[in-house]
Design a protein around this motif. Structure first.
Motif, PDB file in Angstrom:
ATOM      1  N   VAL A 240      41.718 100.521  35.053  1.00  0.00           N
ATOM      2  CA  VAL A 240      41.661  99.739  36.290  1.00  0.00           C
ATOM      3  C   VAL A 240      41.122  98.340  36.030  1.00  0.00           C
ATOM      4  CG1 VAL A 240      41.402 101.758  37.778  1.00  0.00           C
ATOM      5  CG2 VAL A 240      39.368 100.577  36.955  1.00  0.00           C
ATOM      6  N   GLY A 241      40.482  98.146  34.885  1.00  0.00           N
ATOM      7  CA  GLY A 241      40.009  96.806  34.543  1.00  0.00           C
ATOM      8  C   GLY A 241      41.132  95.796  34.462  1.00  0.00           C
TER       9      GLY A 241
ATOM     10  N   GLY B 197      38.449  97.445  45.700  1.00  0.00           N
ATOM     11  CA  GLY B 197      38.089  96.464  46.723  1.00  0.00           C
ATOM     12  C   GLY B 197      36.593  96.453  46.997  1.00  0.00           C
ATOM     13  N   GLU B 198      36.005  97.638  47.057  1.00  0.00           N
ATOM     14  CA  GLU B 198      34.556  97.742  47.266  1.00  0.00           C
ATOM     15  C   GLU B 198      33.812  97.093  46.104  1.00  0.00           C
ATOM     16  OE1 GLU B 198      31.025  98.829  49.179  1.00  0.00           O
ATOM     17  OE2 GLU B 198      33.095  98.958  49.925  1.00  0.00           O
ATOM     18  N   ALA B 199      34.321  97.287  44.892  1.00  0.00           N
ATOM     19  CA  ALA B 199      33.651  96.739  43.708  1.00  0.00           C
ATOM     20  C   ALA B 199      33.680  95.221  43.677  1.00  0.00           C
ATOM     21  CB  ALA B 199      34.295  97.305  42.439  1.00  0.00           C
ATOM     22  N   VAL B 200      34.775  94.617  44.174  1.00  0.00           N
ATOM     23  CA  VAL B 200      34.895  93.149  44.133  1.00  0.00           C
ATOM     24  C   VAL B 200      34.563  92.506  45.472  1.00  0.00           C
ATOM     25  CG1 VAL B 200      36.602  93.248  42.289  1.00  0.00           C
ATOM     26  CG2 VAL B 200      37.385  93.151  44.673  1.00  0.00           C
ATOM     27  N   GLY B 201      34.223  93.326  46.463  1.00  0.00           N
ATOM     28  CA  GLY B 201      33.819  92.800  47.760  1.00  0.00           C
ATOM     29  C   GLY B 201      34.955  92.242  48.586  1.00  0.00           C
ATOM     30  N   LYS B 202      36.142  92.859  48.486  1.00  0.00           N
ATOM     31  CA  LYS B 202      37.298  92.389  49.249  1.00  0.00           C
ATOM     32  C   LYS B 202      38.089  93.579  49.795  1.00  0.00           C
ATOM     33  CE  LYS B 202      38.185  88.031  46.770  1.00  0.00           C
ATOM     34  NZ  LYS B 202      38.120  87.144  47.940  1.00  0.00           N
TER      35      LYS B 202
ATOM     36  N   GLU C 126      33.759 104.925  40.677  1.00  0.00           N
ATOM     37  CA  GLU C 126      32.800 103.906  41.095  1.00  0.00           C
ATOM     38  C   GLU C 126      31.853 103.525  39.955  1.00  0.00           C
ATOM     39  OE1 GLU C 126      34.437 105.905  44.643  1.00  0.00           O
ATOM     40  OE2 GLU C 126      33.512 106.670  42.801  1.00  0.00           O
ATOM     41  N   THR C 127      31.438 104.533  39.168  1.00  0.00           N
ATOM     42  CA  THR C 127      30.549 104.266  38.038  1.00  0.00           C
ATOM     43  C   THR C 127      31.266 103.430  36.986  1.00  0.00           C
ATOM     44  OG1 THR C 127      29.341 106.325  38.415  1.00  0.00           O
ATOM     45  CG2 THR C 127      29.194 105.339  36.211  1.00  0.00           C
TER      46      THR C 127
ATOM     47  N   ARG D 101      30.525  99.420  35.601  1.00  0.00           N
ATOM     48  CA  ARG D 101      30.403  98.999  34.217  1.00  0.00           C
ATOM     49  C   ARG D 101      31.385  97.878  33.880  1.00  0.00           C
ATOM     50  NH1 ARG D 101      30.583 105.217  32.226  1.00  0.00           N
ATOM     51  NH2 ARG D 101      28.394 105.779  32.637  1.00  0.00           N
ATOM     52  N   LEU D 102      32.575  97.939  34.468  1.00  0.00           N
ATOM     53  CA  LEU D 102      33.612  96.947  34.147  1.00  0.00           C
ATOM     54  C   LEU D 102      33.349  95.597  34.800  1.00  0.00           C
ATOM     55  CD1 LEU D 102      36.835  99.137  34.471  1.00  0.00           C
ATOM     56  CD2 LEU D 102      35.764  98.310  32.365  1.00  0.00           C
TER      57      LEU D 102
END
Length: 282
Positions: free
Chosen positions: A148-149, A214-219, A275-276, A280-281
């Motif tokens: 997913v990176g 989206g949650e990880a990048v805030g969008k 999510e974990t 890390r990515l």
């Protein structure tokens, strides 16, 4: 002594760290010693290429077990010839060195000799290793969560690209650390005969992945399906060679047609959530 190939990568690196951390003697088989991570400083380092049978055999000599894989260069050309040379060299080196136990990284779908070319080469290495005196533990992994990176840059722009249009079928994804832990545990407890280990993980649909990314990048992301006719063009635009893009597109086709199925003699389920891995990515 355990010999680990691919220690500068994610799976081999995770396996090596587990073994070194537990106090075992480890030899790292690398092409470039400069790429060895600092937390593996306690391991011996041997430089060898996976197409060089003699150098590989020398590096494997004296190992109670080894971890081997068949790397794929996404920017490369002449890939079929390179893969065939590695299969021959690795198989020959294992026989020459008399390694008693081999753990090999493979993939779901490699049980068939008629699948996508990437999986055919893995199938050939599986068969080749099983023709040696070594006991072979074949680790057939599902897709890696770390893949997913590759979409994070697009996601920061508000888009989640998808190959194909199936957004709701869950597919198991495993963290490479969980695969590496399986490799290390298998080296420490070798079976009496050949085995095939399916390594799976939590299942996510593309829609669920888009929400997590989206949650990880805030969008809030817009899902953008990529139609089949432009897969190769999209992959080459991302930096793959034309040859590699064709091979990867074949693999996506196989996945979409449900051909990457578990077919092992035992199963391991990694429990790291997406999510974990995303944390890390980032």
């Amino acid at each position: 002594m355990f010999t680990i190939a691919g220690s500068t990568g994610r799976v081999g690196g995770a396996a090596a760290r587990d073994l070194v951390g537990a106090g075992h003697a480890v030899r790292l088989l690398v092409r470039d010693p400069a790429g060895v991570a600092g937390d593996l400083a306690g391991a011996a380092v041997v430089q060898a290429d996976l197409t060089d049978r003699a150098a590989l055999a020398a590096a494997l000599h004296g190992s109670r077990g080894c971890f081997l894989l068949l790397p794929f260069d996404p920017a490369g050309t002449g890939i079929a010839d390179q893969q065939a040379r590695m299969v021959d060299a690795v198989t020959g080196a294992v026989a020459d060195a008399g390694v008693p136990h081999v753990v090999m990284l493979s993939s779901l779908g490699a049980d068939s000799a008629d699948g996508p070319r990437i999986l055919r080469w893995l199938h050939a290495l599986e068969d080749g290793l099983r023709s040696t005196p070594a006991v072979v533990s074949t680790v057939r992994s599902t897709h890696f969560q770390e893949n997913v990176g590759e979409v994070l840059e697009a996601a920061r722009g508000g888009v989640y690209p998808v190959f194909g249009d199936d957004l709701d079928t869950p597919v198991p994804l495993v963290a490479t650390g969980d695969v590496g832990a399986t490799v290390a545990a298998t080296l420490l407890a070798p079976p009496e005969s050949h085995e095939i280990i399916d390594v799976l993980g939590p299942a996510y649909s593309e829609r669920e992945l888009a929400a997590a990314v989206g949650e990880a990048v805030g969008k809030t992301l817009t899902i953008a399906p990529c139609p089949r006719p432009v897969w190769e063009q999209t992959l080459t635009a991302a930096g793959l060679s034309a040859e590699a893009a064709e091979l990867v597109a074949e693999l996506y086709d196989a996945a979409h047609h449900g051909l990457l199925r578990p077919a092992g003699t035992r199963k391991v389920i990694g429990d790291t959530p997406i999510e974990t891995t995303l944390e890390r990515l980032r």
